[in-house]
Design a protein around this motif. Structure first.
Motif, PDB file in Angstrom:
ATOM      1  N   LEU A 146      -0.845  20.126  16.945  1.00 13.87           N
ATOM      2  CA  LEU A 146      -1.839  19.080  17.216  1.00 13.87           C
ATOM      3  C   LEU A 146      -2.591  19.383  18.518  1.00 13.87           C
ATOM      4  O   LEU A 146      -3.798  19.147  18.620  1.00 13.87           O
ATOM      5  N   ALA A 147      -1.870  19.942  19.498  1.00 12.45           N
ATOM      6  CA  ALA A 147      -2.521  20.306  20.764  1.00 12.45           C
ATOM      7  C   ALA A 147      -3.618  21.349  20.505  1.00 12.45           C
ATOM      8  O   ALA A 147      -4.755  21.202  20.969  1.00 12.45           O
ATOM      9  N   LEU A 148      -3.280  22.371  19.722  1.00 13.65           N
ATOM     10  CA  LEU A 148      -4.280  23.420  19.415  1.00 13.65           C
ATOM     11  C   LEU A 148      -5.473  22.831  18.672  1.00 13.65           C
ATOM     12  O   LEU A 148      -6.619  23.166  18.944  1.00 13.65           O
TER      13      LEU A 148
ATOM     14  N   VAL B 127      -5.969  18.694  26.622  1.00  8.33           N
ATOM     15  CA  VAL B 127      -4.674  18.192  26.168  1.00  8.33           C
ATOM     16  C   VAL B 127      -3.593  18.532  27.190  1.00  8.33           C
ATOM     17  O   VAL B 127      -3.583  19.641  27.739  1.00  8.33           O
ATOM     18  N   CYS B 128      -2.705  17.566  27.431  1.00 14.44           N
ATOM     19  CA  CYS B 128      -1.544  17.815  28.285  1.00 14.44           C
ATOM     20  C   CYS B 128      -0.299  17.714  27.402  1.00 14.44           C
ATOM     21  O   CYS B 128      -0.066  16.685  26.778  1.00 14.44           O
ATOM     22  N   LYS B 129       0.484  18.788  27.341  1.00 18.83           N
ATOM     23  CA  LYS B 129       1.681  18.795  26.496  1.00 18.83           C
ATOM     24  C   LYS B 129       2.914  18.518  27.368  1.00 18.83           C
ATOM     25  O   LYS B 129       3.148  19.227  28.350  1.00 18.83           O
ATOM     26  N   VAL B 130       3.640  17.489  26.973  1.00 18.53           N
ATOM     27  CA  VAL B 130       4.802  17.095  27.772  1.00 18.53           C
ATOM     28  C   VAL B 130       6.076  17.268  26.949  1.00 18.53           C
ATOM     29  O   VAL B 130       6.193  16.694  25.871  1.00 18.53           O
ATOM     30  N   ASN B 131       7.012  18.043  27.462  1.00 20.41           N
ATOM     31  CA  ASN B 131       8.319  18.105  26.815  1.00 20.41           C
ATOM     32  C   ASN B 131       9.245  17.111  27.505  1.00 20.41           C
ATOM     33  O   ASN B 131       9.541  17.241  28.679  1.00 20.41           O
ATOM     34  N   LEU B 132       9.686  16.096  26.754  1.00 21.12           N
ATOM     35  CA  LEU B 132      10.557  15.083  27.347  1.00 21.12           C
ATOM     36  C   LEU B 132      12.013  15.288  26.904  1.00 21.12           C
ATOM     37  O   LEU B 132      12.836  14.395  27.049  1.00 21.12           O
ATOM     38  N   ASP B 133      12.302  16.449  26.344  1.00 23.08           N
ATOM     39  CA  ASP B 133      13.659  16.716  25.854  1.00 23.08           C
ATOM     40  C   ASP B 133      14.411  17.609  26.840  1.00 23.08           C
ATOM     41  O   ASP B 133      14.167  18.814  26.912  1.00 23.08           O
ATOM     42  N   PRO B 134      15.354  17.018  27.611  1.00 24.54           N
ATOM     43  CA  PRO B 134      16.070  17.824  28.607  1.00 24.54           C
ATOM     44  C   PRO B 134      17.005  18.834  27.958  1.00 24.54           C
ATOM     45  O   PRO B 134      17.513  19.720  28.632  1.00 24.54           O
TER      46      PRO B 134
ATOM     47  N   ALA C 149      -5.992  14.897  31.383  1.00 24.63           N
ATOM     48  CA  ALA C 149      -6.373  15.299  30.030  1.00 24.63           C
ATOM     49  C   ALA C 149      -6.937  14.110  29.245  1.00 24.63           C
ATOM     50  O   ALA C 149      -6.765  12.960  29.640  1.00 24.63           O
ATOM     51  N   ASP C 150      -7.618  14.428  28.126  1.00 25.67           N
ATOM     52  CA  ASP C 150      -8.070  13.360  27.230  1.00 25.67           C
ATOM     53  C   ASP C 150      -6.877  12.823  26.430  1.00 25.67           C
ATOM     54  O   ASP C 150      -6.739  11.632  26.208  1.00 25.67           O
ATOM     55  N   TYR C 151      -6.052  13.782  25.984  1.00 24.57           N
ATOM     56  CA  TYR C 151      -4.867  13.414  25.213  1.00 24.57           C
ATOM     57  C   TYR C 151      -3.611  13.959  25.885  1.00 24.57           C
ATOM     58  O   TYR C 151      -3.568  15.134  26.258  1.00 24.57           O
ATOM     59  N   VAL C 152      -2.602  13.082  26.006  1.00 25.91           N
ATOM     60  CA  VAL C 152      -1.287  13.530  26.471  1.00 25.91           C
ATOM     61  C   VAL C 152      -0.367  13.478  25.260  1.00 25.91           C
ATOM     62  O   VAL C 152      -0.212  12.424  24.646  1.00 25.91           O
ATOM     63  N   LEU C 153       0.198  14.615  24.889  1.00 27.54           N
ATOM     64  CA  LEU C 153       1.125  14.645  23.752  1.00 27.54           C
ATOM     65  C   LEU C 153       2.548  14.721  24.297  1.00 27.54           C
ATOM     66  O   LEU C 153       2.886  15.669  25.010  1.00 27.54           O
ATOM     67  N   VAL C 154       3.346  13.712  23.976  1.00 31.89           N
ATOM     68  CA  VAL C 154       4.713  13.677  24.506  1.00 31.89           C
ATOM     69  C   VAL C 154       5.708  13.975  23.384  1.00 31.89           C
ATOM     70  O   VAL C 154       5.859  13.186  22.448  1.00 31.89           O
TER      71      VAL C 154
END
Ligand SMILES: Nc1nc2c(ncn2[C@@H]2O[C@H](COP(=O)(O)OP(=O)(O)O)[C@@H](O)[C@H]2O)c(=O)[nH]1
Ligand SMILES: [Mg+2]
Length: 262
Positions: A21-23, A32-39, A96-101
């Motif tokens: 989706l980011a691409l 787009v800002c891609k955030v990994n919230l999985d430690p 970013a316009d979209y932050v994907l978490v």
């Protein structure tokens, strides 16, 4: 700034969708800002701009505190709450316009413990936000499993209290995508995957095969009518093959346009 949380059971394709989706959004010229919230994430199919593992590492906690993998994930999510301001600052710096978490693998950590909704609300405060809830197409290949997955989606929606768009992922594994395209592909999907029999108004509420579930006919009929009233049919997608992403984005824009901060 729009914040999209990608949620769903383990293995439903959250990380893969975050990547694709980011691409896709970048091709449409959005930042787009891609955030990994999985430690506990090991390998990710994208390079995160903001990464929970910088603050908390589930594997290290496992060794340090002698925890098992589930205990370590819970402990690391609790710990992560201490860094929510830092994570938010990092996200804002990307502007970013979209932050994907990309949310942690285990849905229950986010949806059914107090910290999940807190984390999501603090991260989305001041922005428009929505959740994409992913369902694996192969897990709704029987009517009774479609009921239980929809109940899970509904309970997650109530817990997270954010506008939610359902997406049925991995359609490439249940229909032959090289054989069908456009309208024909959709027709094939609606015919093949029983969750659509349950949700689309055109067909009668399906009857269950006895012995497959505890639901009796009258309860299943009431549930079917309830679902049809409150749940929009999931958008069929393939995160791997980048199918259905325009429809998904259109529906997300639709819910974001009516977003009111709660
Ligand atoms: N065939 C197919 N595989 C997919 C799709 N989306 C994800 N996968 C695969 O499903 C597995 C789990 O995906 P992942 O993104 O790690 O799931 P998560 O646990 O929800 O983050 C991986 O092996 C992915 O390659 C899809 O649309 N089609
Ligand atoms: Mg993942």
């Amino acid at each position: 700034m729009n914040v999209l949380f990608v949620a769903g059971p383990a293995g439903s394709g959250k990380s893969m969708l975050t990547s694709t989706l980011a691409l896709w959004l970048e091709r449409l010229e959005y930042d787009v800002c891609k955030v990994n919230l999985d430690p506990a994430a090991e390998l990710l199919p994208y390079v995160p701009d903001v990464d929970a593992r910088k603050y908390v590492n589930a594997r290290e906690l496992m060794i340090k505190r002698g925890l098992g993998p589930n205990g370590a994930l819970l402990a690391s999510m609790d710990e992560l709450l201490n860094y929510v301001v830092d994570i938010k600052t990092e996200i804002e710096e990307v502007s970013a316009d979209y932050v994907l978490v990309d949310l942690p693998g285990q849905l229950e950590v986010v949806a059914f413990r107090p910290l999940g909704p807190r984390l999501l609300h603090e991260l989305s405060e001041g922005s428009k936000a929505a959740v994409v809830f992913l369902i694996d197409s192969r897990l709704v290949s029987r009517i009774y499993s479609a009921y239980s997955l929809l109940l899970l989606a509904l309970s997650t929606m109530y817990r997270l209290a954010l506008p939610t768009v359902l997406a049925l992922n991995k359609i490439d594994l249940v229909v032959n995508i090289s054989e069908y395209s456009g309208e024909k592909l959709y027709r094939k999907i609606y015919e093949t995957i029983p969750i659509y029999k349950l949700l689309l108004e055109e067909s009668e509420c399906p009857s269950l095969v006895s012995g497959e579930t505890f639901l009796d006919t009258s309860i299943s009929l009431q549930l079917c009518q309830f679902f049809r009233q409150f749940i929009k049919a999931p958008i069929p997608i393939s995160a791997r093959e980048a199918i259905g992403l325009d429809d998904l984005i259109a529906e997300l824009e639709n819910v974001l346009s009516t977003y009111k901060e709660g």
